[in-house]
Design a protein around this motif. Sequence first.
Motif, PDB file in Angstrom:
ATOM      1  N   ASN A   4       0.821  -1.201   0.000  1.00 24.54           N
ATOM      2  CA  ASN A   4       0.000   0.000   0.000  1.00 24.54           C
ATOM      3  C   ASN A   4       0.859   1.257   0.000  1.00 24.54           C
ATOM      4  O   ASN A   4       0.577   2.218  -0.708  1.00 24.54           O
ATOM      5  N   SER A   5       1.915   1.268   0.782  1.00 24.87           N
ATOM      6  CA  SER A   5       2.819   2.405   0.844  1.00 24.87           C
ATOM      7  C   SER A   5       3.496   2.639  -0.511  1.00 24.87           C
ATOM      8  O   SER A   5       3.613   3.774  -0.971  1.00 24.87           O
ATOM      9  N   ASN A   8       0.930   4.073  -2.881  1.00 23.56           N
ATOM     10  CA  ASN A   8       0.701   5.492  -2.602  1.00 23.56           C
ATOM     11  C   ASN A   8       1.797   6.361  -3.199  1.00 23.56           C
ATOM     12  O   ASN A   8       1.520   7.432  -3.745  1.00 23.56           O
ATOM     13  N   LYS A   9       3.037   5.903  -3.108  1.00 21.07           N
ATOM     14  CA  LYS A   9       4.158   6.653  -3.697  1.00 21.07           C
ATOM     15  C   LYS A   9       4.009   6.746  -5.214  1.00 21.07           C
ATOM     16  O   LYS A   9       4.260   7.797  -5.804  1.00 21.07           O
ATOM     17  N   ILE A  11       1.186   6.488  -6.996  1.00 17.36           N
ATOM     18  CA  ILE A  11       0.054   7.355  -7.326  1.00 17.36           C
ATOM     19  C   ILE A  11       0.456   8.814  -7.175  1.00 17.36           C
ATOM     20  O   ILE A  11       0.189   9.645  -8.055  1.00 17.36           O
ATOM     21  N   PHE A  12       1.131   9.131  -6.058  1.00 19.14           N
ATOM     22  CA  PHE A  12       1.559  10.512  -5.850  1.00 19.14           C
ATOM     23  C   PHE A  12       2.503  10.949  -6.969  1.00 19.14           C
ATOM     24  O   PHE A  12       2.347  12.031  -7.534  1.00 19.14           O
ATOM     25  N   TYR A  50       7.409   9.648  -0.200  1.00 26.16           N
ATOM     26  CA  TYR A  50       6.077  10.247  -0.143  1.00 26.16           C
ATOM     27  C   TYR A  50       6.198  11.494   0.722  1.00 26.16           C
ATOM     28  O   TYR A  50       6.806  11.457   1.793  1.00 26.16           O
ATOM     29  N   SER A  68      -6.018  15.967  -2.241  1.00 18.85           N
ATOM     30  CA  SER A  68      -6.532  14.710  -2.802  1.00 18.85           C
ATOM     31  C   SER A  68      -6.211  14.569  -4.293  1.00 18.85           C
ATOM     32  O   SER A  68      -6.095  13.453  -4.796  1.00 18.85           O
ATOM     33  N   THR A  71      -2.996  12.789  -4.130  1.00 20.82           N
ATOM     34  CA  THR A  71      -2.899  11.516  -3.421  1.00 20.82           C
ATOM     35  C   THR A  71      -3.828  10.429  -3.937  1.00 20.82           C
ATOM     36  O   THR A  71      -3.622   9.263  -3.622  1.00 20.82           O
ATOM     37  N   GLU A  72      -4.841  10.792  -4.712  1.00 24.97           N
ATOM     38  CA  GLU A  72      -5.809   9.802  -5.173  1.00 24.97           C
ATOM     39  C   GLU A  72      -5.577   9.436  -6.627  1.00 24.97           C
ATOM     40  O   GLU A  72      -5.188  10.278  -7.436  1.00 24.97           O
ATOM     41  N   GLU A  73      -5.858   8.180  -6.927  1.00 21.95           N
ATOM     42  CA  GLU A  73      -5.690   7.710  -8.303  1.00 21.95           C
ATOM     43  C   GLU A  73      -6.777   8.311  -9.192  1.00 21.95           C
ATOM     44  O   GLU A  73      -7.924   8.438  -8.781  1.00 21.95           O
TER      45      GLU A  73
END
Length: 127
Positions: A4-5, A8-9, A11-12, A50, A68, A71-73
């Motif tokens: 998940n981490s 997130n990286k 996606i960011f 991140y 957001s 941070t969001e896809e």
Amino acid sequence: MTDNSEMNKKIFAKNFNYYLAINNKTQADIVSDLKITASTVSDWANAKKYPRVDKMQMLADYFGILKSDLTEEHATSKLTDDVELQEYLEELKNRSEMRMLFSLAKGATKEDVEKAVRIIEALQKDE
């Protein structure tokens, strides 16, 4: 690190690079304008790190977006369309009569910009 981490990286990084592109900014601009080290900006862009919450807010404010948005896809098709938009804007940016488009292009699709170009060109023909 958890999957998940890492996700997130990624996606960011994808969103960060997207907002750099559509705002015609470089990593060097972020370093200079926001006083963040080049290695940190590079790590963000390459999904190695991140950002902390305060840096995330700083970036959102800089781009005029919500946290957001970073941070969001988002839909891949939107990102693909915007790469095409960026290429199209690059072609237009040296045309003085098209400069006003750059303030309007934020959040626009390639089709929106093409429509605006046709309007501007039609208006010039009427002069």
